[in-house]
Scaffold this motif. Structure first.
Motif, PDB file in Angstrom:
ATOM      1  N   ASP A 169      -5.684  -0.810  -4.868  1.00 17.37           N
ATOM      2  CA  ASP A 169      -5.113  -1.340  -3.624  1.00 17.37           C
ATOM      3  C   ASP A 169      -6.088  -2.319  -2.973  1.00 17.37           C
ATOM      4  O   ASP A 169      -7.021  -1.908  -2.283  1.00 17.37           O
ATOM      5  CB  ASP A 169      -4.768  -0.210  -2.654  1.00 17.37           C
ATOM      6  N   GLU A 170      -5.875  -3.583  -3.198  1.00 12.58           N
ATOM      7  CA  GLU A 170      -6.744  -4.642  -2.657  1.00 12.58           C
ATOM      8  C   GLU A 170      -8.224  -4.304  -2.829  1.00 12.58           C
ATOM      9  O   GLU A 170      -8.976  -4.224  -1.844  1.00 12.58           O
ATOM     10  CB  GLU A 170      -6.412  -4.906  -1.180  1.00 12.58           C
ATOM     11  N   SER A 196       0.839  -1.209   0.000  1.00 13.16           N
ATOM     12  CA  SER A 196       0.000   0.000   0.000  1.00 13.16           C
ATOM     13  C   SER A 196       0.869   1.252   0.000  1.00 13.16           C
ATOM     14  O   SER A 196       0.550   2.228  -0.695  1.00 13.16           O
ATOM     15  CB  SER A 196      -0.912   0.036   1.230  1.00 13.16           C
TER      16      SER A 196
HETATM   17 MG    MG Z   1      -2.088  -2.786   2.082  1.00 17.11          MG
END
Ligand code: MG
Ligand code: ADP
Length: 244
Positions: free
Chosen positions: A165-166, A45
């Motif tokens: 991000d995810e 991240s």
């Molecule tokens: Mg992360």
């Protein structure tokens, strides 16, 4: 040979004395789909946040068409429209309708007229299957629907690269598929994407380039085939074995 869009060179990031990223190097060309995988806490991240200028790198450079994005002349909102981001927790504007979420950035940053912004937003909301919900507020939507709106909002800025991000980590299992399906379509359309994900089957199928991160460094990178079928490093093998 196509031109490199984004080039990360010797990127480092520390929070105080805690070194989070060290000597990260990679580049992205048009239509590349790059998946970043790795354990929680490995800095994935932070890396994406540096690329979107949500964090300031401590060392190294990120070049966008050759320009260092840390240069003080860079217009940050404009840059973020070109290198957009989709977050794990959607980050929609909760007080605005679905439609407004997808027009506000176009009007404020891209200076588009209301009509043009509306037309463009509708096109992308249709693409992600959310056109019937334009007047809804985010709290009336499921997680999968919110994430599809967030993707439409990012696309409406006509980014050159989209960072994810995810994007499915906060979703109930039955909603993961609908979001991955949208992302597969975007990949097929040739959108350049960098995707942090724990969805290994998706990464294996869709990624051209896979980066495995561990403890703030790139441990191993290669084609989807190289990383998933023939990983070279013990750390990569051990990580991937958790998903078998
Ligand atoms: Mg992360
Ligand atoms: P990942 O996304 O791979 O799980 P992160 O980039 O979120 O990893 O975090 C990597 C490390 O950086 C973690 O140890 C985390 O606690 C630390 N970290 C992230 N953001 C901050 C911050 N703003 N301040 C201090 N430490 C941070």
């Amino acid at each position: 040979m196509s031109e490199t869009i984004l080039e990360v060179q010797h990127l480092g990031k520390s929070f105080g004395t805690h070194e989070i990223l060290r000597d990260i190097d990679f580049s992205v060309k048009p239509k590349d789909v790059t998946c970043i995988i790795g354990p929680s806490g490995s800095g994935k991240s932070t890396l994406l946040r540096c690329m979107n200028l949500l964090e300031t790198p401590s060392s190294g450079e990120i070049r966008y068409h050759g320009t260092n994005i840390m240069d003080k002349h860079v217009n940050v909102p404009k840059y973020r429209s070109k290198v957009g981001m989709v977050f794990q927790n959607f980050n929609l504007f909760n007080n605005m309708t679905v439609l407004k979420n997808c027009t506000v950035g176009q009007e404020k940053v891209l200076k588009k007229s209301k009509e043009e912004a509306h037309k463009n937003a509708m096109m992308y909301l249709e693409k992600v299957g959310m056109a019937p919900y334009i007047n809804a507020k985010p709290k009336q939507l499921s997680g999968g629907q919110k994430q599809r709106v967030a993707i439409a909002r990012a696309l409406a800025m006509e980014p050159e690269i989209l960072l994810f991000d995810e994007p499915t980590s906060a979703l109930d299992p039955q909603m993961v598929g609908e979001v991955l399906e949208v992302m597969r379509t975007l990949a097929k359309d040739g959108l350049t994407m960098i995707i942090v994900t724990h969805e290994m089957a998706f990464a294996r199928d869709v990624a051209k380039h896979v980066i495995f991160m561990g403890d703030g460094v790139i441990v191993e990178e290669g084609t989807s085939h190289q990383i998933f079928e023939d990983p070279q490093k013990e750390q990569t093998k051990e990580f991937l074995s958790r998903f078998r």
